[in-house]
Scaffold this active site. Structure first.
Site, mmCIF file in Angstrom:
data_model
loop_
_atom_site.group_PDB
_atom_site.id
_atom_site.type_symbol
_atom_site.label_atom_id
_atom_site.label_comp_id
_atom_site.label_asym_id
_atom_site.label_seq_id
_atom_site.Cartn_x
_atom_site.Cartn_y
_atom_site.Cartn_z
ATOM 1 N N HIS A 139 0.970 -1.223 -0.002
ATOM 2 C CA HIS A 139 0.143 0.073 0.002
ATOM 3 C C HIS A 139 1.017 1.124 -0.061
ATOM 4 O O HIS A 139 2.141 1.180 0.556
ATOM 5 C CB HIS A 139 -0.817 0.042 1.181
ATOM 6 N N ASP A 216 3.154 -4.181 8.336
ATOM 7 C CA ASP A 216 1.888 -3.575 8.292
ATOM 8 C C ASP A 216 0.637 -4.519 8.266
ATOM 9 O O ASP A 216 0.437 -5.342 7.412
ATOM 10 C CB ASP A 216 1.980 -2.869 6.973
ATOM 11 N N GLN A 219 -4.370 -5.270 6.952
ATOM 12 C CA GLN A 219 -5.393 -6.209 6.417
ATOM 13 C C GLN A 219 -5.301 -7.635 6.932
ATOM 14 O O GLN A 219 -6.328 -8.320 6.568
ATOM 15 C CB GLN A 219 -5.007 -6.390 4.989
ATOM 16 N N LYS A 242 -10.397 -0.926 10.624
ATOM 17 C CA LYS A 242 -10.586 -2.145 9.891
ATOM 18 C C LYS A 242 -10.779 -3.241 10.937
ATOM 19 O O LYS A 242 -10.709 -4.561 10.539
ATOM 20 C CB LYS A 242 -9.021 -2.312 9.127
ATOM 21 N N CYS A 380 -4.665 2.300 -3.905
ATOM 22 C CA CYS A 380 -3.311 2.553 -3.168
ATOM 23 C C CYS A 380 -2.300 1.587 -3.202
ATOM 24 O O CYS A 380 -1.450 1.845 -2.353
ATOM 25 C CB CYS A 380 -3.698 3.205 -1.730
HETATM 26 N N1 PMP Z 1 -1.783 -0.624 4.558
HETATM 27 C C1 PMP Z 1 -2.799 -1.325 4.186
HETATM 28 C C2 PMP Z 1 -2.384 -2.721 3.604
HETATM 29 C C3 PMP Z 1 -4.100 -0.716 3.891
HETATM 30 O O1 PMP Z 1 -4.988 -1.821 3.488
HETATM 31 C C4 PMP Z 1 -4.565 0.352 4.357
HETATM 32 C C5 PMP Z 1 -5.655 0.837 4.160
HETATM 33 N N2 PMP Z 1 -6.230 0.755 3.078
HETATM 34 C C6 PMP Z 1 -3.265 1.102 4.850
HETATM 35 C C7 PMP Z 1 -1.965 0.564 5.159
HETATM 36 C C8 PMP Z 1 -3.729 2.373 5.512
HETATM 37 O O2 PMP Z 1 -4.401 2.457 6.649
HETATM 38 P P1 PMP Z 1 -5.181 3.934 7.157
HETATM 39 O O3 PMP Z 1 -5.693 4.592 6.116
HETATM 40 O O4 PMP Z 1 -6.189 3.383 8.338
HETATM 41 O O5 PMP Z 1 -3.927 4.697 7.933
#
Ligand code: PMP
Length: 422
Positions: A139, A216, A219, A242, A380
């Site tokens: 991401h 990270d 997910q 999440k 993203c």
């Molecule tokens: N890493 C991953 C794998 C994600 O899926 C996301 C959110 N789509 C993020 C980071 C960022 O999370 P947040 O927008 O809650 O900071």
């Protein structure tokens, strides 16, 4: 995880043996509504999960009964607010099996957790020529903060290759590791492809080369119990939203020795021990990294979300999610012109796909008109989309409150959308 549905005793169209998704759905008020004249089918759980009544109620109760600033007030409400806030931190520590609640830092979410480490650890530790490795399927949140600090410090950010199925190339990683690699930052699960990365193995490899490991967990956290000590990572982050909790709050877990050696990320109240113009000294962990009034109601909400998740049969929930994914991918294979994007053997929660000749955004709109909520775009994760030479995908992402009927509705809506577009 297996791709053989028989292993999970799936009876398509009914239920996963041992897990009652229909009952669990009743805990989530938002799921019971009509959208564009159809019952809502919510398949955008990788973007954000829905909140059970108990989480909503815990936050309402906090504001109705206990609201006060934490750590400072000499009165009952502040004591209660502080108790709830620090109690939530202990819940997170137990949830992750962290050795100590002082290793749990509140952030605004996963993105801020990564920015915190990139800014604090990165600025203080990186030297010109140092290397940061991230996977090619990350991401943007797990790429850009590292690029920013690398540019500042004369370091580089390099991508660990990913194959056509969306599987990380561990041999390539082994070949990339050397003494200049200071950080390996990988997602536990890819939000774009659903790939589960073998982070414990990656941590072993990275540590052998002297690098730190940032996982990270955005997910992964909703799908199965995470044990940061078993993974032996140096950092682990996730966002409450999440995990069936509120937006605006998240968590950074860090290895104690590493966090203690890191300078503060932001200055302000709470993060100091004493302030004078002659020199300021900083507070201990975790407060050193928590300048200003925190998201107290958010922490309460996350604590309630953890209580909720802990009240479920987590193994059953994971089995059910797995069964939904297997069922959906089987159905997808029977749709002509549909290409699955991300077919790694180890996957969870996410089915990304494209239909020949149809832009993902158009498909998303047509699905929404039939009450089916999915995500479209590059998620993203532009580098991995570029590698596959696609602008994006349609992504259906599952939670334990989804049903086989939801999957059937998705495919029925897809068929209608296709007829409309032809
Ligand atoms: N890493 C991953 C794998 C994600 O899926 C996301 C959110 N789509 C993020 C980071 C960022 O999370 P947040 O927008 O809650 O900071």
């Amino acid at each position: 995880m297996s791709e053989d549905p028989a292993v999970y005793q799936v009876i398509p169209g009914t239920a996963t043996v041992g897990f009652d998704a229909e009952r669990v759905r009743r805990d989530f008020p938002i799921l019971h509504q009509q959208v564009n004249g159809h019952p809502l089918v919510y398949l955008d759980n990788a973007a954000t999960t829905q909140k059970p009544e108990s989480v909503i109620q815990a936050m309402v109760d906090y504001y109705r009964r206990d609201n006060a600033n934490v750590h400072r007030g000499a009165h009952a409400l502040s004591d209660r607010a502080t108790g709830a806030f620090e109690g939530a931190r202990r819940k997170v520590a137990n949830f992750l099996n962290a050795p100590d609640a002082r290793q749990i830092l509140w952030t605004r979410g996963t993105s801020e957790a990564i920015n915190l480490v990139a800014a604090s650890w990165g600025r203080s530790q990186l030297q010109p020529g140092d290397r940061i490795l991230v996977s090619a399927m990350e991401h943007h949140s797990n790429i850009v903060p590292w690029q920013m600090v690398a540019a500042e410090r004369g370091a580089t950010v390099e991508a660990i290759p990913v194959d056509t199925t969306g599987t990380l190339d561990l041999q390539a990683l082994q070949g990339m590791l050397d003494a200049r690699v200071r950080m390996v930052a990988v997602g536990h699960v890819s939000n774009a492809l659903g790939t589960i990365n073998p982070v414990a193995e990656i941590a072993r490899m990275a540590h052998a080369a002297g690098a730190l490991v940032f996982v990270d967990g955005a997910q992964a956290i909703a799908h199965w119990p995470v044990d940061v000590q078993a993974l032996d990572c140096d950092f682990y982050s996730f966002s409450a939203h999440k995990l069936f909790g509120p937006t605006g709050i998240g968590v950074l877990y860090g290895r104690r020795t590493v966090l203690e050696a890191m300078p503060p990320y932001q200055g302000g109240g709470e993060m100091i021990e004493s302030v004078s113009f002659a020199g300021t000294t900083y507070n201990q962990l975790p407060y050193k990294f928590e300048a200003g009034t925190p998201d107290i109601a958010g922490a309460v909400g996350l604590g309630a979300a953890i209580d909720y998740v802990n009240s479920l049969d987590r193994e059953g929930a994971a089995r059910h999610e797995e069964a939904l994914l297997v069922y959906a991918q089987k159905k997808a294979q029977a749709v002509s012109g549909l290409t699955l994007v991300g077919t790694a053997h180890h996957k969870t929660g996410v089915m990304s796909f494209n239909l020949d000749g149809v832009h993902p955004a158009d498909l998303g709109t047509l699905l929404d008109q039939q009450g089916v909520a999915v995500r479209t775009g590059n998620h993203c994760a532009q580098p991995i989309m570029d590698q596959y030479r696609i602008p994006g995908t349609v992504r259906a992402s599952f939670s334990f409150y989804n049903t086989f009927d939801d999957v059937d509705r998705l495919f029925a809506a897809l068929e209608k959308a296709r007829q409309f577009l032809q």
